[in-house]
Design an enzyme around this catalytic site. Structure first.
Site, PDB file in Angstrom:
ATOM      1  N   HIS A  78       0.851  -1.187   0.000  1.00  0.00           N
ATOM      2  CA  HIS A  78       0.000   0.000   0.000  1.00  0.00           C
ATOM      3  C   HIS A  78       0.890   1.241   0.000  1.00  0.00           C
ATOM      4  O   HIS A  78       1.721   1.404   0.876  1.00  0.00           O
ATOM      5  CB  HIS A  78      -0.922   0.012   1.233  1.00  0.00           C
ATOM      6  CG  HIS A  78      -2.076  -0.950   1.116  1.00  0.00           C
ATOM      7  ND1 HIS A  78      -3.330  -0.670   1.590  1.00  0.00           N
ATOM      8  CD2 HIS A  78      -2.164  -2.171   0.557  1.00  0.00           C
ATOM      9  CE1 HIS A  78      -4.140  -1.681   1.331  1.00  0.00           C
ATOM     10  NE2 HIS A  78      -3.446  -2.612   0.714  1.00  0.00           N
ATOM     11  N   TYR A 206      -9.185   5.695   6.994  1.00  0.00           N
ATOM     12  CA  TYR A 206      -9.310   6.098   8.395  1.00  0.00           C
ATOM     13  C   TYR A 206     -10.329   7.231   8.417  1.00  0.00           C
ATOM     14  O   TYR A 206     -10.049   8.325   7.908  1.00  0.00           O
ATOM     15  CB  TYR A 206      -7.970   6.590   8.942  1.00  0.00           C
ATOM     16  CG  TYR A 206      -6.953   5.486   9.187  1.00  0.00           C
ATOM     17  CD1 TYR A 206      -6.222   4.926   8.150  1.00  0.00           C
ATOM     18  CD2 TYR A 206      -6.727   5.001  10.481  1.00  0.00           C
ATOM     19  CE1 TYR A 206      -5.295   3.910   8.385  1.00  0.00           C
ATOM     20  CE2 TYR A 206      -5.797   3.987  10.720  1.00  0.00           C
ATOM     21  CZ  TYR A 206      -5.088   3.450   9.670  1.00  0.00           C
ATOM     22  OH  TYR A 206      -4.167   2.455   9.897  1.00  0.00           O
ATOM     23  N   PRO A 297      -4.270   0.773  18.538  1.00  0.00           N
ATOM     24  CA  PRO A 297      -4.026   0.217  17.210  1.00  0.00           C
ATOM     25  C   PRO A 297      -4.125   1.226  16.068  1.00  0.00           C
ATOM     26  O   PRO A 297      -3.797   0.890  14.924  1.00  0.00           O
ATOM     27  CB  PRO A 297      -5.132  -0.842  17.072  1.00  0.00           C
ATOM     28  CG  PRO A 297      -6.219  -0.381  17.990  1.00  0.00           C
ATOM     29  CD  PRO A 297      -5.545   0.337  19.116  1.00  0.00           C
ATOM     30  N   LYS A 301       1.167   0.257  14.948  1.00  0.00           N
ATOM     31  CA  LYS A 301       2.578   0.212  15.331  1.00  0.00           C
ATOM     32  C   LYS A 301       2.982  -1.004  16.166  1.00  0.00           C
ATOM     33  O   LYS A 301       4.179  -1.304  16.300  1.00  0.00           O
ATOM     34  CB  LYS A 301       2.952   1.484  16.122  1.00  0.00           C
ATOM     35  CG  LYS A 301       3.112   2.697  15.254  1.00  0.00           C
ATOM     36  CD  LYS A 301       4.462   2.706  14.563  1.00  0.00           C
ATOM     37  CE  LYS A 301       4.505   3.529  13.309  1.00  0.00           C
ATOM     38  NZ  LYS A 301       4.222   2.816  12.078  1.00  0.00           N
ATOM     39  N   TYR A 389       3.939   6.519   9.789  1.00  0.00           N
ATOM     40  CA  TYR A 389       3.132   5.331   9.448  1.00  0.00           C
ATOM     41  C   TYR A 389       3.977   4.272   8.752  1.00  0.00           C
ATOM     42  O   TYR A 389       3.868   3.083   9.038  1.00  0.00           O
ATOM     43  CB  TYR A 389       1.957   5.749   8.559  1.00  0.00           C
ATOM     44  CG  TYR A 389       0.853   4.721   8.467  1.00  0.00           C
ATOM     45  CD1 TYR A 389      -0.284   4.800   9.295  1.00  0.00           C
ATOM     46  CD2 TYR A 389       0.915   3.668   7.562  1.00  0.00           C
ATOM     47  CE1 TYR A 389      -1.302   3.862   9.209  1.00  0.00           C
ATOM     48  CE2 TYR A 389      -0.098   2.724   7.468  1.00  0.00           C
ATOM     49  CZ  TYR A 389      -1.209   2.836   8.295  1.00  0.00           C
ATOM     50  OH  TYR A 389      -2.214   1.904   8.216  1.00  0.00           O
TER      51      TYR A 389
END
Ligand code: PHB
Length: 395
Positions: A78, A206, A297, A301, A389
């Site tokens: 991704h 998200y 979550p 990580k 990220y």
């Protein structure tokens, strides 16, 4: 009492999750022997649904250390995520911003790859053990356990590694006067589902909404993983499929975007909090992964931090057994904690920016949208998110 069978080796590892198995594998590549003991069964661990995002550094470790390249074949790369708020999606383009990607590859598969590699290499991994106890961590450590056949053992090792997860027993071996625990509780939990449905989007979404957070993740072409923010006391039995999908719709759908729905095949409530144990070493005991720290979550990580701990710990153990130098073992805790606190900050930030407190007043809601806008309208804001990220470079 029957006498214990003695196992003598260099490192005793408590816990056969990704951290314990990865460490045992890396040590084996350097000719350092270890025994891994685990209270859960192989079956039980491989049936537990866990999160699914791997940083590029974690992927490199799996591939370069010879565990498996299955992640490159069966995982999905991704190059970005979508932040969705106020009914609009904003893409954070990792590749363009920081030149990196993440892989969607469930933790269960990471475990299966590691366990299979250890087995193929003849590694000593004992599942379903009971009555574990750790002694003498300030001197020559000994670990007691009873194997699945009821045989009692004592491992005599130079070092013990507590990779025994968020309910770690090992960390309690560290005297209270020598440890400090940091906690942060959040007034949120996640309602997680697996649903039989096609992908709703190419990348993870998200979503922030006045009704709360939702995350649209993926597993396979036909099974999707999704979460919505809920109360930690929520009862899954109160949620049938219709109610679940209505909740997702109210948080994600709009402006032409519609989730692809289907039968819910698994549902669970996942409470979370931030926790850090310092230091991550006492005497000859080292802690790694969830035993030393947990994160919410939202930043994906947890597993990645565990693998980073193991990388740093392996460098220390390898250097010690090669040259007798304790320098890298002595700096293990501070090097590992440096990344742990960056990840705590990132996970806290993602969580508070995206979740909606039940009692949010107009000011906090408008401020939150201001925060989200300040990220997606700024290359610097997006680059911070993208770098964190995908995983900070390892110093
Ligand atoms: C998941 O796919 O389970 C997942 C993905 C991203 C997260 C958390 C969980 O931030």
């Amino acid at each position: 009492m029957a006498t214990r069978k003695i196992i003598t080796n260099q490192v005793a590892i408590m816990g056969a999750g990704p951290a314990g198995l990865m460490l045992s594998h890396l040590l084996a590549t350097s000719g350092i022997d270890s025994t891994v003991i685990e209270v859960r069964s192989h079956k039980d661990i491989s049936e537990t649904v866990r999160a699914g995002i791997l940083e590029h550094g974690t992927v490199n470790m799996l591939v370069d250390s010879g565990i498996s390249d299955r992640v490159l074949r069966d995982g999905d790369r991704h190059d970005g995520i979508e932040l969705r708020f106020n009914g609009e999606s904003h893409r954070i383009d990792f590749k363009e911003l920081v030149g990196e990607s993440v892989w969607l590859y469930p933790q269960t598969d990471v475990f299966l790859d590691l366990a299979a590699r250890r087995k193929a290499d003849g590694g000593d991994v004992r599942y379903s053990v009971t009555d574990t106890a750790v002694h003498d961590i300030e001197g020559k450590p000994r670990v007691w356990f009873t194997d699945a056949d009821g045989v009692e053992y004592e491992i005599q090792a130079d070092f013990v590694v507590g990779a025994d997860g968020s309910r770690s027993h090992c960390r309690f071996q560290i005297p209270e006067a020598h440890r400090k625990w940091y906690f942060h509780e959040y007034p949120f939990a996640w309602f997680g589902i697996l649903a039989e449905a096609p992908h709703s989007a190419d990348e993870l979404i998200y979503a922030n909404s006045a009704n709360g957070f939702a995350l649209i993740s993926q597993r396979t072409e036909s099974v999707q993983r999704m979460y919505f923010q809920c109360d930690s006391k929520e009862n899954v039995a109160d949620w049938d499929d219709d109610r679940i999908w209505a909740e997702f719709r109210s948080r994600v759908n709009g402006n032409g975007f519609e989730l692809k729905e289907g039968p819910v095949i698994d549902k669970m409530v996942l409470p979370f909090r931030s926790f850090v144990h310092t230091p991550m070493r006492h005497g000859n005991l080292f802690l790694a992964g969830d035993a030393a720290h947990t994160v919410p979550p939202t930043g994906a990580k947890g597993l990645n931090l565990a693998i980073h701990d193991v990388k740093v710990l392996f460098e220390g153990l390898d250097s010690y057994f090669r040259s007798g130098s304790t320098q890298l073992l002595d700096s293990f805790s501070s090097r590992a904690l440096d990344r742990v606190w960056k990840a705590q900050q990132f996970s806290y930030w993602m969580t508070t920016m995206l979740h909606t407190p039940a009692e949010a007043d107009d000011f906090s809601r408008a401020r939150q949208l201001g925060e989200l806008n300040s990220v997606v309208s700024s290359r610097h804001g997006m680059a911070y998110l993208a770098e964190a990220y995908t995983g900070w470079p390892s110093p």
